[in-house]
Enzyme design. Structure first.
Site, PDB file in Angstrom:
ATOM      1  N   HIS A 152       0.818  -1.225   0.000  1.00 51.25           N
ATOM      2  CA  HIS A 152       0.000   0.000   0.000  1.00 51.25           C
ATOM      3  C   HIS A 152       0.847   1.268   0.000  1.00 51.25           C
ATOM      4  O   HIS A 152       0.341   2.351  -0.285  1.00 51.25           O
ATOM      5  CB  HIS A 152      -0.936  -0.002   1.224  1.00 51.25           C
ATOM      6  CG  HIS A 152      -2.028  -1.025   1.114  1.00 51.25           C
ATOM      7  ND1 HIS A 152      -3.318  -0.694   0.746  1.00 51.25           N
ATOM      8  CD2 HIS A 152      -2.026  -2.367   1.279  1.00 51.25           C
ATOM      9  CE1 HIS A 152      -4.052  -1.797   0.713  1.00 51.25           C
ATOM     10  NE2 HIS A 152      -3.286  -2.822   1.035  1.00 51.25           N
ATOM     11  N   ASP A 356       3.640   9.212  -0.788  1.00 56.13           N
ATOM     12  CA  ASP A 356       2.405   8.521  -0.398  1.00 56.13           C
ATOM     13  C   ASP A 356       2.131   7.417  -1.411  1.00 56.13           C
ATOM     14  O   ASP A 356       2.263   7.647  -2.615  1.00 56.13           O
ATOM     15  CB  ASP A 356       1.235   9.519  -0.415  1.00 56.13           C
ATOM     16  CG  ASP A 356       0.240   9.267   0.709  1.00 56.13           C
ATOM     17  OD1 ASP A 356       0.117   8.099   1.128  1.00 56.13           O
ATOM     18  OD2 ASP A 356      -0.407  10.221   1.150  1.00 56.13           O
TER      19      ASP A 356
HETATM   20  P1  ADQ Z   1      -2.924   6.019   4.816  1.00 51.33           P
HETATM   21  O1  ADQ Z   1      -1.515   6.478   4.987  1.00 51.33           O
HETATM   22  O2  ADQ Z   1      -3.697   5.837   6.061  1.00 51.33           O
HETATM   23  O3  ADQ Z   1      -3.027   4.687   3.961  1.00 51.33           O
HETATM   24  P2  ADQ Z   1      -4.874   7.446   2.978  1.00 51.33           P
HETATM   25  O4  ADQ Z   1      -4.827   6.770   1.679  1.00 51.33           O
HETATM   26  O5  ADQ Z   1      -4.985   8.924   2.860  1.00 51.33           O
HETATM   27  O6  ADQ Z   1      -3.596   7.202   3.900  1.00 51.33           O
HETATM   28  O7  ADQ Z   1      -6.102   6.881   3.781  1.00 51.33           O
HETATM   29  C1  ADQ Z   1      -6.512   7.472   4.956  1.00 51.33           C
HETATM   30  C2  ADQ Z   1      -7.972   7.129   5.217  1.00 51.33           C
HETATM   31  O8  ADQ Z   1      -8.258   7.490   6.567  1.00 51.33           O
HETATM   32  C3  ADQ Z   1      -8.919   7.907   4.328  1.00 51.33           C
HETATM   33  O9  ADQ Z   1     -10.002   7.115   3.999  1.00 51.33           O
HETATM   34  C4  ADQ Z   1      -9.342   9.088   5.227  1.00 51.33           C
HETATM   35  O10 ADQ Z   1     -10.639   9.581   4.974  1.00 51.33           O
HETATM   36  C5  ADQ Z   1      -9.286   8.448   6.598  1.00 51.33           C
HETATM   37  N1  ADQ Z   1      -8.960   9.486   7.597  1.00 51.33           N
HETATM   38  C6  ADQ Z   1      -7.864  10.256   7.659  1.00 51.33           C
HETATM   39  N2  ADQ Z   1      -7.949  11.128   8.692  1.00 51.33           N
HETATM   40  C7  ADQ Z   1      -9.132  10.892   9.291  1.00 51.33           C
HETATM   41  C8  ADQ Z   1      -9.836  11.454  10.414  1.00 51.33           C
HETATM   42  N3  ADQ Z   1      -9.359  12.460  11.137  1.00 51.33           N
HETATM   43  N4  ADQ Z   1     -11.015  10.926  10.727  1.00 51.33           N
HETATM   44  C9  ADQ Z   1     -11.530   9.923  10.001  1.00 51.33           C
HETATM   45  N5  ADQ Z   1     -10.945   9.371   8.946  1.00 51.33           N
HETATM   46  C10 ADQ Z   1      -9.765   9.839   8.592  1.00 51.33           C
HETATM   47  C11 ADQ Z   1      -2.103   3.800   3.297  1.00 51.33           C
HETATM   48  C12 ADQ Z   1      -1.104   4.470   2.374  1.00 51.33           C
HETATM   49  C13 ADQ Z   1      -1.820   5.307   1.328  1.00 51.33           C
HETATM   50  C14 ADQ Z   1      -2.810   4.432   0.560  1.00 51.33           C
HETATM   51  C15 ADQ Z   1      -3.708   3.653   1.524  1.00 51.33           C
HETATM   52  C16 ADQ Z   1      -4.568   2.630   0.786  1.00 51.33           C
HETATM   53  O11 ADQ Z   1      -0.183   5.272   3.117  1.00 51.33           O
HETATM   54  O12 ADQ Z   1      -0.904   5.903   0.426  1.00 51.33           O
HETATM   55  O13 ADQ Z   1      -3.625   5.250  -0.263  1.00 51.33           O
HETATM   56  O14 ADQ Z   1      -2.932   2.948   2.479  1.00 51.33           O
HETATM   57  O15 ADQ Z   1      -3.790   1.787  -0.001  1.00 51.33           O
END
Ligand code: ADQ
Length: 449
Positions: A152, A356
């Site tokens: 991921h 990311d």
């Molecule tokens: P993450 O690093 O966690 O995931 P991201 O892809 O942005 O990053 O996903 C975060 C998720 O958490 C999103 O659905 C977002 O809405 C939710 N989220 C963030 N802050 C929040 C808050 N305060 N309250 C509620 N929800 C919140 C890892 C990798 C990414 C990759 C994903 C999926 O680092 O690059 O996109 O896995 O493969």
């Protein structure tokens, strides 16, 4: 249909799990009578077998970690070594040989627990950097099943991978998987460069890398979101959950786990630069940053929290007026429906990671917009999402001037351009949504010899 077994670090528990991966995998798990295996809690002496958790449409089973395993495997090798090098932060790695030993040992144990319930035609799909050696351990136990792996987070460059004491071993671990899925083409190039430079890989061709007598099958499968569900949440959001005290300012939103890869200090500095250079925008823009803390036991995460709080305080202290707070900084998880409503309300979505794997927030922001009056996505070139989301305003997050000018441009952007960009972005995220991701990966895995 062969049974699907998913293995991830965290198991989504609860009777109505609704996280992104669950949506992606539930269909395939349910249809195949599948099983999801993940870690659960910390125990003095972990149970000798997997523990079952009924209550979902598929089977769920967990294993516990000891305190020492949590420290060495999770906080140690996975998050103090692999996470930083995959995000271009080799300067943050903490190499401790016993952490690598614990990481190997946990993987060996998870392999043993899995092998005990494994049937010959089960298909296994391993998620993420916590389990790089899992196929190797399963093969040692005689498993000949199709074993897929999805990373991921970004695949590191050869320079970063070379900082590992066991770089070649990591690539050899990968060769025991039937298929390796990465987020973007850039990651696939990095993996190929790593095998060329760090191993005696003989021959590298499209999607196939020969490593000794084995073959690495690798391709990009960009992960997506459930677009329709997120759009619906945004439409149905309770107006009471919206920000009510904007006093005429346009809302700009950032939502990230509080992680050093997400570029929050750079983002705050760019916002400060905007207020410095554009006095006419004072009181016209309000920036809401939501950043729930993660991995708070680790020093690097305590440091990023301190740095961002300091920056937010400094910018507010310098620019705030009686009826205007430039930055609201919230350290809390927010329910998905509320987030969706805030995204819909925001005129600008600011997604500026330094590195990311994909970044789902960028996709969620687009899904939440009203097509007749959409907001503007400002997106780092270094997010995996940038490969598909060309119609965003793309920026270099290290460049505070470029980012601040993009914010000014977004605020002034005419409706027609906003609509054109939004239409293109919506098409991109709908084409590769989360179900496309799981279906395409599983088909490719089934078809790999
Ligand atoms: P993450 O690093 O966690 O995931 P991201 O892809 O942005 O990053 O996903 C975060 C998720 O958490 C999103 O659905 C977002 O809405 C939710 N989220 C963030 N802050 C929040 C808050 N305060 N309250 C509620 N929800 C919140 C890892 C990798 C990414 C990759 C994903 C999926 O680092 O690059 O996109 O896995 O493969």
């Amino acid at each position: 249909m062969p049974r699907l077994i998913v293995i991830s670090n965290r198991l989504p528990l609860g009777d109505a799990p609704s996280g992104g991966l669950v949506v992606a995998l539930e269909e395939a798990l349910t249809a195949s009578g599948g099983l999801w295996i993940g870690s659960y809690g910390i125990a003095k002496a972990p149970a000798p077998a997997l523990t079952k958790h009924p209550g979902a449409n598929f089977e769920r089973a967990t294993f516990d970690l000891t305190e020492a395993e949590h420290e060495g495997y999770y906080l140690g090798y996975a998050n103090s070594v692999l996470w930083p090098i995959c995000h271009g932060r080799a300067d943050l790695i903490e190499i401790q040989p016993d952490h690598l030993d614990t990481y190997r040992a946990v993987n060996a144990r998870v392999a043993r627990l899995t092998a005990e319930i494994l049937e010959p035609d089960d298909i296994i799909w391993v998620q993420d950097y916590h389990f790089l050696p899992l196929a190797t351990e399963l093969r040692k136990l005689g498993a000949r099943n199709h074993i897929g792996f999805f990373l991921h987070i970004p695949f590191p460059s050869p320079q970063d991978l070379a900082t590992l004491p066991n770089a070649a071993e990591v690539l050899n671990w990968l060769a025991d998987f039937t298929l390796i899925g990465l987020q973007t083409n850039r990651d696939v190039f990095n993996l190929r460069d790593c095998t060329r430079q760090l191993t005696d890989a003989e021959d590298v061709e499209d999607g196939l890398i020969h490593l000794g007598h084995r073959t690495l099958n690798v391709a990009a499968f960009p992960i997506g979101i459930d677009v329709a569900a997120f759009t619906k949440d945004a439409r149905n959001a309770d107006p009471d959950d919206r920000i009510r005290f904007l006093t005429g300012a346009a809302l700009m939103i950032g939502v990230d786990r509080l992680d050093y890869s997400k570029g929050l200090p750079q983002r705050f500095r760019a916002f400060g630069q905007l207020l410095e250079d554009h006095e006419e925008l004072h009181e016209k823009i309000a920036f809401l940053q939501i950043a729930p803390p993660t991995r708070g036991e680790m020093q690097a995460y305590q440091d990023i929290r301190e740095e961002t709080e300091h920056l937010a305080g400094r910018i507010n202290g310098r620019f705030a007026a009686l009826n205007w707070t430039p930055i609201r900084y919230i350290h809390r998880a927010i329910p998905r429906e509320v987030l969706a409503g805030l995204f819909a309300q925001a005129r600008i979505g600011l997604v500026t990671p330094l590195a990311d794997g994909m970044n789902l927030v960028a996709k969620e922001y687009v899904a939440a917009q009203d097509p007749s009056d959409p907001g503007v996505l400002i997106l780092s070139r270094f997010a995996g999402a940038a490969e598909e989301m060309e119609a965003a305003l793309q920026i270099n997050p290290h460049d505070a001037y470029e980012t601040s000018e993009a914010i000014a441009t977004a605020l002034k952007m005419p409706l027609e351009e906003r609509q054109q960009r939004h239409t293109a972005l919506l098409e991109a995220i709908t084409k590769h949504d989360v179900k496309w991701w799981s279906r395409t990966f599983l088909e490719a895995l089934a078809n790999t010899a």
